[in-house]
Every structure is written in structure tokens, then in C-alpha cells.
Design an enzyme around this catalytic site. Sequence first.
Site, PDB file in Angstrom:
ATOM      1  N   LYS A 255       5.536  -1.882  -0.459  1.00 10.94           N
ATOM      2  CA  LYS A 255       6.949  -1.836  -0.059  1.00 10.94           C
ATOM      3  C   LYS A 255       7.866  -2.334  -1.188  1.00 10.94           C
ATOM      4  CE  LYS A 255       6.376  -4.553   3.501  1.00 10.94           C
ATOM      5  NZ  LYS A 255       4.917  -4.817   3.304  1.00 10.94           N
TER       6      LYS A 255
ATOM      7  N   ARG B 158      -2.515  -8.612  -7.468  1.00 13.79           N
ATOM      8  CA  ARG B 158      -1.058  -8.533  -7.670  1.00 13.79           C
ATOM      9  C   ARG B 158      -0.615  -9.699  -8.559  1.00 13.79           C
ATOM     10  NH1 ARG B 158       3.005  -8.077  -2.649  1.00 13.79           N
ATOM     11  NH2 ARG B 158       1.908  -9.923  -1.888  1.00 13.79           N
TER      12      ARG B 158
ATOM     13  N   ARG C 265      -2.478 -12.866   7.018  1.00 11.10           N
ATOM     14  CA  ARG C 265      -1.293 -11.994   7.029  1.00 11.10           C
ATOM     15  C   ARG C 265      -1.620 -10.642   7.664  1.00 11.10           C
ATOM     16  NH1 ARG C 265      -0.395 -12.140   1.085  1.00 11.10           N
ATOM     17  NH2 ARG C 265       1.427 -10.802   1.309  1.00 11.10           N
TER      18      ARG C 265
HETATM   19  P1  ADP Z   1       4.272  -5.205  -0.481  1.00  7.97           P
HETATM   20  O1  ADP Z   1       5.708  -5.409  -0.916  1.00  7.97           O
HETATM   21  O2  ADP Z   1       4.140  -4.145   0.576  1.00  7.97           O
HETATM   22  O3  ADP Z   1       3.588  -6.490  -0.100  1.00  7.97           O
HETATM   23  P2  ADP Z   1       3.800  -4.662  -3.318  1.00  7.97           P
HETATM   24  O4  ADP Z   1       4.840  -3.658  -3.658  1.00  7.97           O
HETATM   25  O5  ADP Z   1       4.000  -6.055  -3.805  1.00  7.97           O
HETATM   26  O6  ADP Z   1       3.474  -4.633  -1.733  1.00  7.97           O
HETATM   27  O7  ADP Z   1       2.415  -4.083  -3.878  1.00  7.97           O
HETATM   28  C1  ADP Z   1       1.201  -4.810  -3.727  1.00  7.97           C
HETATM   29  C2  ADP Z   1       0.338  -4.605  -4.978  1.00  7.97           C
HETATM   30  O8  ADP Z   1      -0.095  -3.238  -5.035  1.00  7.97           O
HETATM   31  C3  ADP Z   1       1.065  -4.879  -6.305  1.00  7.97           C
HETATM   32  O9  ADP Z   1       0.134  -5.459  -7.202  1.00  7.97           O
HETATM   33  C4  ADP Z   1       1.470  -3.475  -6.792  1.00  7.97           C
HETATM   34  O10 ADP Z   1       1.549  -3.400  -8.217  1.00  7.97           O
HETATM   35  C5  ADP Z   1       0.331  -2.626  -6.255  1.00  7.97           C
HETATM   36  N1  ADP Z   1       0.743  -1.256  -5.894  1.00  7.97           N
HETATM   37  C6  ADP Z   1       1.884  -0.880  -5.269  1.00  7.97           C
HETATM   38  N2  ADP Z   1       1.898   0.452  -5.061  1.00  7.97           N
HETATM   39  C7  ADP Z   1       0.720   0.915  -5.566  1.00  7.97           C
HETATM   40  C8  ADP Z   1       0.111   2.219  -5.653  1.00  7.97           C
HETATM   41  N3  ADP Z   1       0.740   3.296  -5.176  1.00  7.97           N
HETATM   42  N4  ADP Z   1      -1.115   2.303  -6.213  1.00  7.97           N
HETATM   43  C9  ADP Z   1      -1.740   1.194  -6.693  1.00  7.97           C
HETATM   44  N5  ADP Z   1      -1.243  -0.043  -6.647  1.00  7.97           N
HETATM   45  C10 ADP Z   1      -0.028  -0.185  -6.085  1.00  7.97           C
HETATM   46  P1  AMP Z   2       6.528 -10.626   2.031  1.00  5.02           P
HETATM   47  O1  AMP Z   2       7.092 -10.939   0.679  1.00  5.02           O
HETATM   48  O2  AMP Z   2       7.311  -9.588   2.768  1.00  5.02           O
HETATM   49  O3  AMP Z   2       5.041 -10.324   1.972  1.00  5.02           O
HETATM   50  O4  AMP Z   2       6.691 -11.957   2.900  1.00  5.02           O
HETATM   51  C1  AMP Z   2       6.035 -13.151   2.505  1.00  5.02           C
HETATM   52  C2  AMP Z   2       6.058 -14.155   3.642  1.00  5.02           C
HETATM   53  O5  AMP Z   2       7.421 -14.507   3.968  1.00  5.02           O
HETATM   54  C3  AMP Z   2       5.460 -13.680   4.963  1.00  5.02           C
HETATM   55  O6  AMP Z   2       4.036 -13.817   5.008  1.00  5.02           O
HETATM   56  C4  AMP Z   2       6.153 -14.637   5.956  1.00  5.02           C
HETATM   57  O7  AMP Z   2       5.622 -15.940   5.899  1.00  5.02           O
HETATM   58  C5  AMP Z   2       7.576 -14.710   5.367  1.00  5.02           C
HETATM   59  N1  AMP Z   2       8.419 -13.624   5.906  1.00  5.02           N
HETATM   60  C6  AMP Z   2       8.978 -12.596   5.208  1.00  5.02           C
HETATM   61  N2  AMP Z   2       9.692 -11.799   6.026  1.00  5.02           N
HETATM   62  C7  AMP Z   2       9.582 -12.343   7.268  1.00  5.02           C
HETATM   63  C8  AMP Z   2      10.067 -11.959   8.555  1.00  5.02           C
HETATM   64  N3  AMP Z   2      10.806 -10.852   8.716  1.00  5.02           N
HETATM   65  N4  AMP Z   2       9.750 -12.748   9.613  1.00  5.02           N
HETATM   66  C9  AMP Z   2       9.024 -13.860   9.462  1.00  5.02           C
HETATM   67  N5  AMP Z   2       8.502 -14.262   8.284  1.00  5.02           N
HETATM   68  C10 AMP Z   2       8.779 -13.512   7.195  1.00  5.02           C
END
Ligand code: ADP
Ligand code: AMP
Length: 222
Positions: A13, A126, A166
Site C-alpha cells: 500500500k 522491508r 499484525r
Molecule cells: P504496506 O504499506 O502495505 O505495509 P509496503 O508498501 O511498505 O506495504 O511494502 C512492503 C514491502 O514489500 C516493502 O519492502 C516494499 O519494497 C515491498 N514491495 C511493495 N510492492 C512490491 C511488489 N509489487 N513486489 C515486490 N515487493 C514489493
Molecule cells: P502501517 O504503517 O499501516 O502498517 O501501521 C503500523 C501500525 O500503526 C499498525 O500495526 C497499528 O499499530 C498502527 N495503526 C496504523 N493505522 C491504524 C488504524 N487505522 N487503526 C489502528 N491502528 C493503526
Amino acid sequence: MRLALFGPPGVGKGTQAKLLVHRLKLKHISTGDLIRSAIKLNTSVGKEARSFVRAGELVPGPIVRKLAEDAMTECGIDYFILDGYPRTIEQADWTTEFLDGHNAPLEAVLSISVSDEVIVSRLSKRRINRETGEIYHLDFNPPPNSVPPDSLVQRKDDRPEAIRQRLQVYRNQTFPVEDYFERQGILHRIDGLGDIEVVYGRLMSVIVSHVKSFGKSRQLQD
Ligand code: ADP
Ligand code: AMP
């Protein structure tokens, strides 16, 4: 344009939001980023949230509600993309109530999915540039040589036990929100497997064909 990205932790995301924000000139509203920044600054919100985030639990709803609503208000309740909010049915109700109250409903919820194995492999390698917030993956999206290695950090909640927690929280509390938006007729499912640009292309084709305000959006970049 008012969009939300939806999906489990690690699905991509944040990565996709950064591309969409840059190219569609939207404000990126990531409650996770807002909470991490509050923790870093040791504000009262940060102090309250820290232990929940580290444990992979959701932060109490009213805290994130305020962060998200303040951020949406700051950008005039338009041209934003929510990332990681709403994450419970209660938060989804708040979002609907808030946006309907401003006559500015969400136009599309883009739900990205991949298998659990892919999520674990994405999260465990990551790395974040602590200076810029840029998101990398040691294998799939490695940082360029210009990024000094000591700028790269692993999130504390990307440890195996927090990742497991998570994913569990996602299944129990967040996944039902997909149905909620499906009933509103604004949910679109996107396959998150494939290169970052391939997934981006899938998201853009949904936006182009289903988001009415797209034609009116500010000038595209790149
Ligand atoms: P989220 O915001 O949903 O938690 P991230 O955008 O931080 O996810 O992505 C999680 C990990 O996966 C990061 O290390 C990112 O570089 C990697 N990643 C994101 N999209 C892809 C993809 N399409 N293919 C491979 N790795 C990806
Ligand atoms: P994220 O960066 O989206 O993976 O969020 C990291 C952490 O922040 C989550 O595991 C939760 O602890 C907290 N968090 C982020 N967004 C929310 C939400 N909408 N509601 C509750 N906790 C959140």
C-alpha cells in the site's frame, strides 16, 4: 479525488501510495506514518500508541480517527489517498459519517491482495530510509548505492512475532471492512503480485475506468 488503499500489512500500500501521490498529486494520508512520526517526536499520541504498534496491535480508534480526520481536513477533504485507515468497521463508520457530513464520499477503495507467504517475504526484508521515508526491499526493490546503509532501518513491527500478530489482527478486525465497502459499491480488488509498476498499472486502470473525478484531476506527472 478521494481514494483509499486497503489490504493486509506488507501488501504494498505505502509503495503504491507514493507513486499515486506523486503522479496524481494527491495527499498521502497514512495513519501508520502519522503514528510513527508521533512516536519519534514522543508526543502524547506517540506515548499512548508506542506499545500497541510495537506489539502489532491496533492503536485505540479515537487516536487514529483524529489523525485521519485532521489530515483530510487539512487538504480540503479532496485529493487524498487513505493508506491504512479505516482498519475496523467502527473506523469505516466514522469515515463514512465524516465524509458524508462534508458531502464528499470516498470514490474508490482499492483492495490489494497477495498470499500470506508473499507478505512475510515482503515484510521481513522491508527497509525504510529514515531520512526520506522511502520504502525499499532488500531483494525486490533494493536501495540505490547513493543511500547510505546507516540511513536504512527495519521497522520494529517487522519482526516475525509482530508480523504474525499484525496478520492475525488484519484477519479478525480489518478484513471485514472489505465487505463494508463492497456493499457501498466502491470496492475494487487488485492482484498485488508482480512488479511494483505492474501493480501500479492495475491500480491506474481501475482509477481511469471507475473514478469519475479522474478526468478532472490535476495534471498528471511523469
Ligand atoms: P504496506 O504499506 O502495505 O505495509 P509496503 O508498501 O511498505 O506495504 O511494502 C512492503 C514491502 O514489500 C516493502 O519492502 C516494499 O519494497 C515491498 N514491495 C511493495 N510492492 C512490491 C511488489 N509489487 N513486489 C515486490 N515487493 C514489493
Ligand atoms: P502501517 O504503517 O499501516 O502498517 O501501521 C503500523 C501500525 O500503526 C499498525 O500495526 C497499528 O499499530 C498502527 N495503526 C496504523 N493505522 C491504524 C488504524 N487505522 N487503526 C489502528 N491502528 C493503526
